[in-house]
Design a protein around this motif. Structure first.
Motif, short mmCIF file in Angstrom:
data_model
loop_
_atom_site.label_atom_id
_atom_site.label_comp_id
_atom_site.label_asym_id
_atom_site.label_seq_id
_atom_site.Cartn_x
_atom_site.Cartn_y
_atom_site.Cartn_z
N ALA A 12 73.25 95.33 134.27
CA ALA A 12 71.89 95.88 134.17
C ALA A 12 71.08 95.11 133.13
O ALA A 12 69.90 94.81 133.33
N ALA A 13 71.76 94.79 132.05
CA ALA A 13 71.08 94.06 130.98
C ALA A 13 70.64 92.69 131.46
O ALA A 13 69.49 92.28 131.25
N VAL A 14 71.54 91.98 132.14
CA VAL A 14 71.21 90.63 132.61
C VAL A 14 70.03 90.68 133.57
O VAL A 14 69.11 89.86 133.51
N GLU A 15 70.06 91.69 134.42
CA GLU A 15 68.94 91.88 135.36
C GLU A 15 67.61 91.97 134.60
O GLU A 15 66.63 91.32 134.94
N HIS A 16 67.63 92.77 133.56
CA HIS A 16 66.41 92.93 132.75
C HIS A 16 66.07 91.63 132.00
O HIS A 16 64.92 91.20 131.98
N TRP A 17 67.08 91.02 131.40
CA TRP A 17 66.84 89.80 130.61
C TRP A 17 66.20 88.70 131.46
O TRP A 17 65.37 87.95 130.98
N LYS A 18 66.60 88.65 132.75
CA LYS A 18 66.05 87.60 133.62
C LYS A 18 64.55 87.79 133.85
O LYS A 18 63.85 86.85 134.17
N SER A 19 64.09 89.03 133.69
CA SER A 19 62.67 89.31 133.95
C SER A 19 61.79 88.94 132.76
O SER A 19 60.57 89.04 132.83
N LEU A 63 74.90 91.47 118.34
CA LEU A 63 73.80 92.40 118.04
C LEU A 63 72.46 91.81 118.45
O LEU A 63 71.51 92.53 118.70
N THR A 64 72.39 90.49 118.49
CA THR A 64 71.16 89.81 118.88
C THR A 64 71.17 89.63 120.39
O THR A 64 72.06 88.96 120.92
N GLN A 65 70.21 90.23 121.07
CA GLN A 65 70.16 90.17 122.53
C GLN A 65 68.72 89.91 122.99
O GLN A 65 67.77 90.19 122.26
N PRO A 66 68.57 89.38 124.19
CA PRO A 66 67.23 89.08 124.71
C PRO A 66 66.34 90.31 124.74
O PRO A 66 66.82 91.44 124.92
N GLY A 67 65.05 90.09 124.56
CA GLY A 67 64.08 91.15 124.73
C GLY A 67 63.98 92.14 123.59
O GLY A 67 63.17 93.05 123.62
N MET A 68 64.82 91.96 122.56
CA MET A 68 64.78 92.89 121.43
C MET A 68 63.70 92.49 120.43
O MET A 68 63.29 91.34 120.37
N THR A 69 63.28 93.45 119.63
CA THR A 69 62.52 93.13 118.43
C THR A 69 63.49 93.20 117.25
O THR A 69 64.22 94.18 117.09
N ILE A 70 63.51 92.13 116.47
CA ILE A 70 64.46 92.02 115.36
C ILE A 70 63.69 91.60 114.12
O ILE A 70 62.89 90.67 114.17
N VAL A 71 63.91 92.30 113.02
CA VAL A 71 63.26 91.91 111.77
C VAL A 71 64.29 91.85 110.64
O VAL A 71 65.38 92.43 110.73
N CYS A 72 63.90 91.14 109.59
CA CYS A 72 64.74 91.03 108.39
C CYS A 72 63.81 90.55 107.28
O CYS A 72 62.87 89.81 107.54
N GLY A 73 64.11 90.96 106.08
CA GLY A 73 63.33 90.48 104.94
C GLY A 73 63.73 89.06 104.62
O GLY A 73 64.23 88.76 103.53
N ASP A 74 63.52 88.18 105.57
CA ASP A 74 63.91 86.78 105.42
C ASP A 74 63.17 85.98 106.49
O ASP A 74 63.22 86.33 107.67
N SER A 75 62.51 84.92 106.07
CA SER A 75 61.63 84.20 107.00
C SER A 75 62.40 83.54 108.14
O SER A 75 61.84 83.30 109.20
N HIS A 76 63.68 83.26 107.95
CA HIS A 76 64.44 82.58 109.00
C HIS A 76 64.97 83.52 110.09
O HIS A 76 65.80 83.14 110.92
N THR A 77 64.45 84.74 110.08
CA THR A 77 64.74 85.69 111.16
C THR A 77 64.32 85.12 112.51
O THR A 77 64.82 85.53 113.56
N SER A 78 63.42 84.15 112.49
CA SER A 78 63.00 83.47 113.72
C SER A 78 64.20 82.90 114.49
O SER A 78 64.10 82.69 115.70
#
Lengths: 465, 196
Positions: free
Chosen positions: A257-264, A117-132
């Motif tokens: 397609a995703a890898v192409e985008h992630w590389k950018s 579920l965690t992929q490059p270029g996404m915005t990800i949040v969680c009510g937890d400081s270690h979301t970093s």
């Protein structure tokens, strides 16, 4: 104009921009757990609002869960109510939940990446400081409070003011026995617990590129301990290989397609960071903390520092207070510090590679007399894999306790706690007063140091065995 | 959310840096599912074990402006830290530097987190230590902190100030832009993951 990776990801997620207002950012993935969500769901109910995108939301039980007898009712009534509340809320609002006993249950920051579920270029949040943690993939991922959890549930967006950017470059090559945990503890000691305040840190350089995804997660995980909301590492072949084939990863042409985008996404060559810090990996050695904040650390080879020799009055006062709480004296060799408990686990160091590294050290050896070692896998999948590889047997044969998945003694919300005055070597992320149990004393260490410490009973590295 | 314009109260000097959210409210108090009643957890360990802790001192009973050292609110994202301070009666916290998440949570919930330079904090400590009954004013309208013999400006962005002064709920503000959110969703890449 040349841009950093953080700026690129930010720009891609701006839903609305208006003069004098924060940007409204779209959130691609919202991770939920039992502790910081009940008041948010209740807020939705009171306002008659629903969850806008349950399909971008996923929940797991982690902070409160016992790590023994997980199929029985939770003994602690308040914890039980909180878990039951999450189950009720997830059902009512249509959010997918991984409850205790589910093979996909585990610490929220271990679950996201392992499911793809965690992929490059996404915005990800969680009510937890270690979301970093998720920044290791080149995602912009940060912890939020409960009001913001409610905001994301209702709107799938957050109003945000831009961060500054910091580059932390780690050149050179790590020596054997030195790990990602030692890098990040050294970074925090260098810039301080407030040094990253207001910044997104991008970790780069030869030593970072050489790290596995799991090691990169360890680094990004503790960005918050340096005061930064988020840490990021540019996605590369290591990232793509890790993601490919996971349950929620794009497949086939989508993956291409995703890898192409992630590389950018990587920062432009001439991008300017607001601040730059450079470290030399060759000079790093196993690092441990002596105090009550994660910036109070020294190499394992060193001694407990003398507050009198510290420059700032604040640092001096904080160090004196910390030594008193930790019951340590300046000048004591770190290696002479005896522990009662060793905790191997957490969203910082509870992944399969961490368990492998520790098992390698402890294999054929015994946990020292009078020492309790708790091994808590970050997720049930990690546990399953560890058992397949025989790691569980290694830990048990050494006399360690091999538990079920959860946050456990990292923050002691379940029964896994230090007693007053007890001292731990812990692979977790915070050595705050009382964090692991009222009156407990915590030394933050890497999995290798944790395992060697369990065997010797004093803070040690594998080289000491 | 209650509107915040000008508050005059009494200051409690918390001479400590790196006051993390585990100190502000230990994790054991986070198991509750209610939104109120967290005052018993506020600084629970220090209140229980240290008779000299500022909130244990009679002179500072009823104080409602916390004056803290740098790096206040580090660590966990728990908004319970803000709720505990508010439930105990605090209206504002002053510090040379806040952890980002804490400050964000505070300003969402109407607890004014004000950044002041370290020398100003030290002067405020001296003022309220010399006279615990000294009035301390946090004026959001004028963006000023005042105490006897002290007037200091502070910075806060116009948007946050407006939101606090009007007591506005962020979610309601965002929901005015649902069309923008709908439009953005049309542009998202098709291969982005869903949790189903």
């Amino acid at each position: 104009m040349a841009r950093t990776m953080a700026e690129k990801v930010w720009e891609e997620h701006v839903v609305r921009r208006a003069d004098g207002e924060p940007d409204l950012l779209y959130i691609d993935l919202h991770l939920v757990h039992e502790v910081t969500s009940p008041q948010a769901f209740e807020g939705l109910r009171l306002a008659g609002r629903g969850v806008r995108r349950p399909d971008l939301t996923v929940a797991t039980e982690d902070h409160n869960v016992p790590t023994e007898n997980i199929l029985g009712p939770i003994a602690d009534k308040v914890s039980r109510t909180q878990i039951e509340t999450l189950r009720k809320n997830a059902a009512e609002f249509g959010v997918r939940l991984f409850p205790m006993g589910d093979i996909d249950q585990g610490i929220v920051h271990v679950v996201g990446p392992q499911m793809g579920l965690t992929q490059p270029g996404m915005t990800i949040v969680c009510g937890d400081s270690h979301t970093s943690t998720h920044g290791a993939f080149g995602a912009l991922a940060f912890g939020i409070g409960t009001s913001q959890v409610e905001h994301v549930l209702a709107t799938q967006t957050l109003p945000m003011t831009p961060f500054k950017t910091m580059a932390v470059t780690v050149n050179g090559t790590l020596k054997p026995g030195v790990t990602a945990k030692d890098i990040i503890l050294a970074v925090i000691a260098e810039i301080g617990t407030g040094g990253g305040q207001g910044y997104v840190i991008e970790y780069r350089g030869e030593a970072i590129r050489a790290l596995s995804m799991e090691a990169r997660m360890t680094i990004c995980n503790m960005s918050i301990e340096a005061g930064a909301r988020a840490g990021m590492i540019a996605p590369d072949q290591t990232t793509f290989d890790y993601i490919e084939g996971r349950p929620h990863a794009p497949a086939g042409a989508d993956f291409e397609a995703a890898v192409e985008h992630w590389k950018s996404l990587r920062s432009d060559e001439d991008a300017v960071f607001d601040k730059e810090v450079v470290l030399d990996a060759d000079r790093l050695s196993p690092f441990v903390t002596w105090g009550t904040n994660p910036g109070q650390g020294v190499p394992l080879d060193a001694e407990v520092p003398d507050p009198a020799e510290m420059a700032g009055a604040d640092d001096r006062a904080a160090a004196e207070k910390a030594l008193s709480y930790m019951d340590l004296r300046a000048g004591t060799r770190m290696r002479d510090i005896r522990v009662d408990t060793v905790f191997l686990g957490s969203c910082t160091n509870g992944r399969i590679e961490d368990l492998r590294a520790a098992a390698e050290v402890i294999k054929g050896r015994k946990v020292a007399d009078g020492v309790r070692m708790l091994v808590v896998p970050g997720s049930m999948r990690v546990k399953e894999q560890a058992n397949e590889e025989g790691l569980g047997e290694v830990f048990k044969a050494a006399g360690a306790e091999w538990r079920e998945a959860g946050c456990s003694m990292c923050l002691g919300m379940n029964p896994d706690q230090l007693k007053p005055g007890e001292r731990s070597a812990s692979t977790s992320n915070r050595n705050f007063e009382g964090r692991q149990g009222k009156g407990g004393r915590t030394h933050l260490v890497s999995p290798l140091v944790a395992a060697a410490t369990a065997v010797r009973g004093t803070l040690s590295s594998p080289a000491d065995l | 959310m209650e509107k915040f314009t000008v508050h005059t109260g009494r200051g409690a000097p918390l001479r400590a840096s790196n006051v993390d959210t585990d100190q502000i409210i230990p994790a054991v108090y986070l198991k509750r599912v209610a939104r109120t009643g967290f005052e018993d957890g506020l600084f629970a360990a220090w209140r229980a074990n240290d008779p000299d802790f500022v909130l244990n001192r009679e002179a500072y009973r009823g104080s409602d402006v916390l004056i803290a050292g740098p790096d206040f609110g580090t660590g966990s994202s728990r908004e319970h830290a803000v709720w505990a301070l508010q439930d105990y009666g605090f209206k504002a916290v002053l510090s040379p530097r806040f952890a980002d998440i804490f400050r964000g949570n505070a300003l969402k919930g109407g607890l004014l987190a004000v950044v002041l330079p370290q020398p100003v904090i030290e002067r405020l400590w001296a003022i309220v230590e010399a006279d615990p009954s000294a009035p301390v004013t946090v004026d959001l309208v004028e963006r000023e902190v005042r105490a006897p013999g002290l007037t200091e400006p502070f910075e806060i962005d116009d948007y946050t100030r407006w939101r606090l002064m009007e007591g506005l709920d962020d979610i309601a503000l965002t929901l005015r832009h649902t069309d923008d959110i709908d439009a953005y969703e049309e542009t998202r890449r098709s291969w982005l993951p869903v949790t189903r």
